[in-house]
Design an enzyme around this catalytic site. Structure first.
Site, PDB file in Angstrom:
ATOM      1  N   CYS A  30     -24.597 -15.869  52.276  1.00  0.00           N
ATOM      2  CA  CYS A  30     -25.223 -15.371  53.504  1.00  0.00           C
ATOM      3  C   CYS A  30     -24.271 -15.522  54.688  1.00  0.00           C
ATOM      4  O   CYS A  30     -24.007 -16.643  55.137  1.00  0.00           O
ATOM      5  CB  CYS A  30     -26.528 -16.145  53.720  1.00  0.00           C
ATOM      6  SG  CYS A  30     -27.263 -15.976  55.347  1.00  0.00           S
ATOM      7  N   CYS A  33     -25.630 -17.292  57.713  1.00  0.00           N
ATOM      8  CA  CYS A  33     -25.783 -18.723  57.400  1.00  0.00           C
ATOM      9  C   CYS A  33     -24.466 -19.453  57.627  1.00  0.00           C
ATOM     10  O   CYS A  33     -24.452 -20.578  58.141  1.00  0.00           O
ATOM     11  CB  CYS A  33     -26.214 -18.928  55.944  1.00  0.00           C
ATOM     12  SG  CYS A  33     -27.807 -18.216  55.516  1.00  0.00           S
TER      13      CYS A  33
END
Length: 103
Positions: A30, A33
């Site tokens: 991600c 993230c």
């Protein structure tokens, strides 16, 4: 300091914590993230002693992600007294994240 959270330690580290706990639900694939990771780490070092910070890898702990209804990551939850007090989804700068979580 950030704590790696999983099914085995979640109750002890988060739900029974005497201090508020910020929990970052994330995954290695991600991009947002990875951008939020340093922000969370900075909050962890700045608030050590008054705020516990943990990370849940959703790929390794899908049960925890499902339990808290995490549909999009990064998702950051603030637990107070073992219960979800606030949450924020997506990347945001530190000031915005702190404001969203009421910290």
């Amino acid at each position: 300091m950030e704590i790696e959270l999983n099914n085995a330690n979640f109750e002890a580290e988060v739900e029974k914590s005497a201090v508020p706990v910020l929990v970052d639900f994330w995954a290695t694939w991600c991009g947002p993230c990875m951008m939020l990771g340093p922000v969370v780490a900075e909050i962890a070092s700045e608030r050590e002693g008054t705020l516990k910070v943990g990370k849940v890898n959703v790929d390794e702990n899908p049960e925890l992600a499902a339990r808290f209804g995490v549909m999009s990551i990064p998702a950051v939850f603030l637990f107070r007294g073992g219960k979800v007090a606030k949450q924020a989804v997506g990347y945001m700068p530190k000031a915005d994240l702190l404001a969203a979580l009421g910290l």
